[in-house]
Design an enzyme around this catalytic site. Sequence first.
Site, PDB file in Angstrom:
ATOM      1  N   SER A  14       0.840  -1.210   0.000  1.00 33.00           N
ATOM      2  CA  SER A  14       0.000   0.000   0.000  1.00 33.00           C
ATOM      3  C   SER A  14       0.873   1.257   0.000  1.00 33.00           C
ATOM      4  O   SER A  14       0.512   2.269  -0.604  1.00 33.00           O
ATOM      5  CB  SER A  14      -0.984   0.000   1.174  1.00 33.00           C
ATOM      6  OG  SER A  14      -0.322   0.169   2.392  1.00 33.00           O
ATOM      7  N   ASN A  15       2.018   1.197   0.649  1.00 32.72           N
ATOM      8  CA  ASN A  15       2.927   2.358   0.605  1.00 32.72           C
ATOM      9  C   ASN A  15       3.552   2.523  -0.775  1.00 32.72           C
ATOM     10  O   ASN A  15       3.755   3.646  -1.239  1.00 32.72           O
ATOM     11  CB  ASN A  15       4.008   2.237   1.681  1.00 32.72           C
ATOM     12  CG  ASN A  15       3.483   2.638   3.043  1.00 32.72           C
ATOM     13  OD1 ASN A  15       3.329   3.820   3.325  1.00 32.72           O
ATOM     14  ND2 ASN A  15       3.159   1.656   3.874  1.00 32.72           N
ATOM     15  N   LYS A  66      24.551 -13.237   2.991  1.00 33.74           N
ATOM     16  CA  LYS A  66      23.899 -11.930   2.839  1.00 33.74           C
ATOM     17  C   LYS A  66      24.667 -11.022   1.882  1.00 33.74           C
ATOM     18  O   LYS A  66      24.092 -10.254   1.121  1.00 33.74           O
ATOM     19  CB  LYS A  66      23.789 -11.279   4.228  1.00 33.74           C
ATOM     20  CG  LYS A  66      22.926 -10.039   4.248  1.00 33.74           C
ATOM     21  CD  LYS A  66      22.674  -9.591   5.672  1.00 33.74           C
ATOM     22  CE  LYS A  66      21.727  -8.441   5.717  1.00 33.74           C
ATOM     23  NZ  LYS A  66      20.507  -8.705   6.423  1.00 33.74           N
ATOM     24  N   MET A  91      11.004  -6.698   5.042  1.00 31.10           N
ATOM     25  CA  MET A  91      11.144  -7.343   6.349  1.00 31.10           C
ATOM     26  C   MET A  91      12.540  -7.940   6.567  1.00 31.10           C
ATOM     27  O   MET A  91      12.670  -9.090   6.973  1.00 31.10           O
ATOM     28  CB  MET A  91      10.080  -8.452   6.484  1.00 31.10           C
ATOM     29  CG  MET A  91       8.663  -7.947   6.335  1.00 31.10           C
ATOM     30  SD  MET A  91       8.249  -6.660   7.523  1.00 31.10           S
ATOM     31  CE  MET A  91       8.094  -7.654   8.980  1.00 31.10           C
ATOM     32  N   ARG A  92      13.556  -7.143   6.300  1.00 32.04           N
ATOM     33  CA  ARG A  92      14.904  -7.687   6.381  1.00 32.04           C
ATOM     34  C   ARG A  92      15.863  -6.570   6.798  1.00 32.04           C
ATOM     35  O   ARG A  92      15.690  -5.424   6.363  1.00 32.04           O
ATOM     36  CB  ARG A  92      15.277  -8.145   4.964  1.00 32.04           C
ATOM     37  CG  ARG A  92      16.099  -9.338   4.844  1.00 32.04           C
ATOM     38  CD  ARG A  92      16.009  -9.878   3.426  1.00 32.04           C
ATOM     39  NE  ARG A  92      15.000 -10.910   3.355  1.00 32.04           N
ATOM     40  CZ  ARG A  92      15.158 -12.134   3.821  1.00 32.04           C
ATOM     41  NH1 ARG A  92      16.304 -12.495   4.339  1.00 32.04           N
ATOM     42  NH2 ARG A  92      14.179 -13.009   3.757  1.00 32.04           N
ATOM     43  N   LEU A  93      16.836  -6.902   7.615  1.00 36.15           N
ATOM     44  CA  LEU A  93      17.846  -5.892   7.976  1.00 36.15           C
ATOM     45  C   LEU A  93      18.760  -5.658   6.783  1.00 36.15           C
ATOM     46  O   LEU A  93      19.109  -6.594   6.068  1.00 36.15           O
ATOM     47  CB  LEU A  93      18.683  -6.375   9.166  1.00 36.15           C
ATOM     48  CG  LEU A  93      18.016  -6.349  10.542  1.00 36.15           C
ATOM     49  CD1 LEU A  93      18.971  -6.894  11.590  1.00 36.15           C
ATOM     50  CD2 LEU A  93      17.574  -4.933  10.914  1.00 36.15           C
ATOM     51  N   ILE A  94      19.149  -4.410   6.603  1.00 34.69           N
ATOM     52  CA  ILE A  94      20.071  -4.077   5.505  1.00 34.69           C
ATOM     53  C   ILE A  94      21.505  -4.262   6.011  1.00 34.69           C
ATOM     54  O   ILE A  94      21.857  -3.831   7.116  1.00 34.69           O
ATOM     55  CB  ILE A  94      19.855  -2.618   5.047  1.00 34.69           C
ATOM     56  CG1 ILE A  94      18.401  -2.391   4.597  1.00 34.69           C
ATOM     57  CG2 ILE A  94      20.826  -2.237   3.932  1.00 34.69           C
ATOM     58  CD1 ILE A  94      17.972  -3.124   3.354  1.00 34.69           C
ATOM     59  N   ASN A 108      13.414   4.258   5.776  1.00 33.94           N
ATOM     60  CA  ASN A 108      12.395   3.263   6.131  1.00 33.94           C
ATOM     61  C   ASN A 108      11.207   3.966   6.778  1.00 33.94           C
ATOM     62  O   ASN A 108      11.355   5.033   7.377  1.00 33.94           O
ATOM     63  CB  ASN A 108      13.003   2.262   7.123  1.00 33.94           C
ATOM     64  CG  ASN A 108      12.028   1.167   7.514  1.00 33.94           C
ATOM     65  OD1 ASN A 108      11.313   0.619   6.660  1.00 33.94           O
ATOM     66  ND2 ASN A 108      11.976   0.826   8.792  1.00 33.94           N
ATOM     67  N   HIS A 110       8.140   3.138   9.589  1.00 32.27           N
ATOM     68  CA  HIS A 110       7.812   2.161  10.633  1.00 32.27           C
ATOM     69  C   HIS A 110       6.527   2.589  11.346  1.00 32.27           C
ATOM     70  O   HIS A 110       6.369   3.767  11.684  1.00 32.27           O
ATOM     71  CB  HIS A 110       8.981   2.073  11.629  1.00 32.27           C
ATOM     72  CG  HIS A 110       8.760   1.034  12.677  1.00 32.27           C
ATOM     73  ND1 HIS A 110       8.941  -0.313  12.430  1.00 32.27           N
ATOM     74  CD2 HIS A 110       8.331   1.136  13.965  1.00 32.27           C
ATOM     75  CE1 HIS A 110       8.640  -0.984  13.522  1.00 32.27           C
ATOM     76  NE2 HIS A 110       8.268  -0.140  14.470  1.00 32.27           N
TER      77      HIS A 110
HETATM   78  C1  GRF Z   1       3.843  -0.445   6.838  1.00 29.59           C
HETATM   79  O1  GRF Z   1       3.017  -0.343   7.956  1.00 29.59           O
HETATM   80  C2  GRF Z   1       5.214   0.056   7.168  1.00 29.59           C
HETATM   81  O2  GRF Z   1       5.224   1.019   8.153  1.00 29.59           O
HETATM   82  C3  GRF Z   1       5.896  -1.195   7.668  1.00 29.59           C
HETATM   83  O3  GRF Z   1       5.386  -2.232   6.882  1.00 29.59           O
HETATM   84  C4  GRF Z   1       4.079  -1.902   6.448  1.00 29.59           C
HETATM   85  C5  GRF Z   1       4.021  -2.109   4.973  1.00 29.59           C
HETATM   86  O4  GRF Z   1       2.712  -2.026   4.503  1.00 29.59           O
HETATM   87  N1  GRF Z   1       7.333  -1.062   7.606  1.00 29.59           N
HETATM   88  P1  GRF Z   1       2.404  -2.030   2.941  1.00 29.59           P
HETATM   89  O5  GRF Z   1       2.964  -3.315   2.371  1.00 29.59           O
HETATM   90  O6  GRF Z   1       3.052  -0.821   2.351  1.00 29.59           O
HETATM   91  O7  GRF Z   1       0.915  -1.985   2.851  1.00 29.59           O
END
Ligand code: GRF
Length: 193
Positions: A14-15, A66, A91-94, A108, A110
């Site tokens: 969604s972002n 990595k 979902m991974r550390l850089i 990022n 959050h």
């Molecule tokens: C968001 O809430 C962001 O803050 C977090 O992961 C989520 C990603 O959501 N890091 P989407 O895949 O962009 O909907």
Amino acid sequence: MSNKIAVFASGTGSNFDAIMNAVESGELDAEVCLLVSDNIKAGVIEKAQKREVDTVVYHPKSFSDKKAYESALLADCRDKGVEWIILAGYMRLIGPTLLEAYHNRIINIHPSLLPAFPGKDAIGQAVAKKVKVTGVTVHFVDDGMDTGPIIAQEAITITESDKKEEVQKKIQAVEHKLYPRVIQSLLTKEEAK
Ligand code: GRF
């Protein structure tokens, strides 16, 4: 000339969509030239394909380590002329390979007011603690888990009746406005240097 950015995402995207909408409306003067995902099942991949954004999906475990995984990503980013890496639910550390190549150019978003509730399920953590205020943080990425210098934050309030789903909706509404705006302000500052 537009700034070239890559979006890294592992989830629904969604972002990613919000960023693309901001590019289309002219609010964000950038070209999203690459979508990187580590999850073949991620909804963001279909979103990127619909929008004809070049996409690479690697399974990190198929690399020896990595460094090898990130070296492949780095080669793709360089190939496309990527200037900024935008993490959006990645979902991974850089690791050092990307951090050194893109020093202070990886950001990022959050879903909490960091340093509160870092890591996974920040919204669930906030709801479980019954906090009355949580929010969204945009920060530079360093080698820690959601620890880099904070660029922007915006709060939302949680009411007594809010379940996790309601909080998530409020968070997403903030994220989708805040992230494109913060990215644009970073690009503008960089241009002024
Ligand atoms: C968001 O809430 C962001 O803050 C977090 O992961 C989520 C990603 O959501 N890091 P989407 O895949 O962009 O909907």
